[in-house]
Motif scaffolding. Structure first.
Motif, PDB file in Angstrom:
ATOM      1  N   THR A 248       0.831  -1.193   0.000  1.00 55.77           N
ATOM      2  CA  THR A 248       0.000   0.000   0.000  1.00 55.77           C
ATOM      3  C   THR A 248       0.870   1.250   0.000  1.00 55.77           C
ATOM      4  OG1 THR A 248      -0.192  -0.061   2.420  1.00 55.77           O
ATOM      5  CG2 THR A 248      -1.964  -1.082   1.145  1.00 55.77           C
ATOM      6  N   ASN A 319     -12.378   3.929   5.289  1.00 52.93           N
ATOM      7  CA  ASN A 319     -11.177   3.540   4.559  1.00 52.93           C
ATOM      8  C   ASN A 319     -11.377   3.819   3.082  1.00 52.93           C
ATOM      9  OD1 ASN A 319      -9.774   2.524   6.820  1.00 52.93           O
ATOM     10  ND2 ASN A 319     -10.877   0.590   6.693  1.00 52.93           N
ATOM     11  N   THR A 321      -9.519   3.700  -0.813  1.00 53.28           N
ATOM     12  CA  THR A 321      -8.431   3.069  -1.554  1.00 53.28           C
ATOM     13  C   THR A 321      -8.564   3.328  -3.044  1.00 53.28           C
ATOM     14  OG1 THR A 321      -9.551   0.956  -1.959  1.00 53.28           O
ATOM     15  CG2 THR A 321      -8.411   1.197   0.145  1.00 53.28           C
ATOM     16  N   PHE A 331      -1.865  -0.338  -3.885  1.00 48.61           N
ATOM     17  CA  PHE A 331      -3.042   0.494  -3.685  1.00 48.61           C
ATOM     18  C   PHE A 331      -2.708   1.681  -2.792  1.00 48.61           C
ATOM     19  CE2 PHE A 331      -5.304  -3.018  -5.405  1.00 48.61           C
ATOM     20  CZ  PHE A 331      -6.580  -2.574  -5.739  1.00 48.61           C
ATOM     21  N   TYR A 332      -3.236   2.840  -3.173  1.00 47.53           N
ATOM     22  CA  TYR A 332      -3.215   3.969  -2.247  1.00 47.53           C
ATOM     23  C   TYR A 332      -4.253   3.695  -1.161  1.00 47.53           C
ATOM     24  CZ  TYR A 332      -0.189   6.594  -5.316  1.00 47.53           C
ATOM     25  OH  TYR A 332       0.887   7.006  -6.059  1.00 47.53           O
ATOM     26  N   TRP A 333      -3.924   4.129   0.059  1.00 41.63           N
ATOM     27  CA  TRP A 333      -4.799   3.800   1.191  1.00 41.63           C
ATOM     28  C   TRP A 333      -4.858   4.988   2.137  1.00 41.63           C
ATOM     29  CZ3 TRP A 333      -6.798  -1.288   2.221  1.00 41.63           C
ATOM     30  CH2 TRP A 333      -7.480  -1.420   3.437  1.00 41.63           C
TER      31      TRP A 333
END
Length: 341
Positions: A248, A319, A321, A331-333
């Motif tokens: 991430t 959250n 993503t 993945f961006y998180w």
């Protein structure tokens, strides 16, 4: 006066960035045991499996001090950097986790509440054991002295009394750790992972780095008053949940427009200005309790997200993503905690 305060808080939560492709992962543990509550525990076998995976896949397990030094210098962490942390100072850290970590020669950090150690509340380590860990190179840091809720005033508590209580609690713990261990680094892991913009402002003014329990990766532009960590206990201990965390990236937030965990109605609205140059905005999704929630793009670089009903669980999160365009499989998180009635 109120306008000046909000301007100051807005400045705290506003940064100008471009997307960063490197991020570190901070893991959070409490117990390594088969005899403690499953919700905050990994078994010794599960913990060893985590560390073996990190070793086998050539992750760089670094000390928290190394990561924080890099961030404060504006240097990107290695994209395979991992930091291991524990909260509360339970004695199974000494008896179970420490020997395993020594075998792997991995550094780690323990956040302590000194008053709980003094009172021997729960199955906590003794100061003698803590000092042995310190001699072995384990980093020890501040978890407030009494492990109380700090993010907002208690019911019936005035704002002035709350600010005084919180400041006293944080500084008392720091004094106790310095007296017992000689440490001087000022890192605070928020009890229960709870914080607010006003608490962040105090932490910053006191010269501390603030660390939460909300999930997410850490990048060079992450706010130093709300660094995320991935909980790695309970159901999150399984490798199918553990390994995706390692791929991430930190969502590139430029402005935390509406991201104060204690402000607003329930359900809360999260509004963020972001740099979306490394992902498709159509692929950004947000969730609450695992269920999709509505995402509205207000501008090409600004979105809001709101759950369809009131949040009821004790640990409330949104959250968000989005898959990276340049780093396949990453993945961006972003995780937003909420502290509200």
């Amino acid at each position: 006066m109120a306008m000046r305060l909000w301007c100051c808080l807005f400045a705290l939560l506003s940064v100008q960035i471009s997307f960063q492709s490197h991020a570190a992962i901070i893991l959070q543990y409490h117990h390594v045991s088969t005899q403690t509550p499953r919700s905050t525990s990994v078994t010794p076998e599960e913990f060893r499996t985590h560390l073996q995976y990190l070793k086998d896949h050539q992750y760089q397990v670094i000390g928290l001090d190394t990561l924080l030094d890099q961030l404060q210098q504006g240097k990107e962490p290695a994209d395979n950097a991992v930091v291991i942390t524990f909260d509360d100072g339970f004695d199974n850290i000494y008896h179970q986790a420490h020997p395993i970590l020594q075998q792997f020669k991995f550094p780690y950090t323990v956040f302590l509440s000194p008053a709980l150690i003094d009172r021997k509340e729960g199955p906590v380590m003794s100061w003698q054991q803590i000092k042995q860990l310190h001699r072995d190179g384990v980093l020890i840091a501040n978890h407030s002295s009494y492990h109380h809720h700090l993010a907002a005033p208690n019911k019936g508590e005035s704002k002035a009394a709350w600010l005084k209580r919180v400041k006293t609690d944080i500084l008392l713990a720091q004094t106790q750790l310095e007296q017992q261990l000689g440490i001087k680094h000022k890192w605070l892991a928020y009890p229960y992972g709870e914080f607010s913009v006003e608490l962040e402002q105090m932490v910053k003014e006191l010269g501390f780095i603030g660390i939460g329990q909300q999930s997410g990766a850490v990048g060079v532009n992450s706010l130093m008053t709300r660094l995320p960590r991935y909980p790695s206990s309970s159901q999150y201990a399984a490798l199918k949940h553990f390994t995706p965390k390692l791929k991430t990236l930190a969502l590139p937030v430029k402005n935390y427009i509406a991201a104060d965990p204690v402000k607003g109605p329930n359900p809360p609205t999260l509004t963020l200005q972001i740099d979306s140059s490394d992902f498709k905005t159509s692929q950004l999704n947000c969730f609450s309790n695992g269920e999709p929630i509505k995402v509205t793009w207000l501008k090409p670089d600004t979105f809001s997200a709101q759950a369809g009903q009131k949040l009821k669980t004790s640990h409330k999160r949104y959250n968000c993503t989005a898959p990276s365009l340049t780093k396949k499989g990453y993945f961006y998180w972003y995780s937003q905690p909420w502290v509200m009635e």
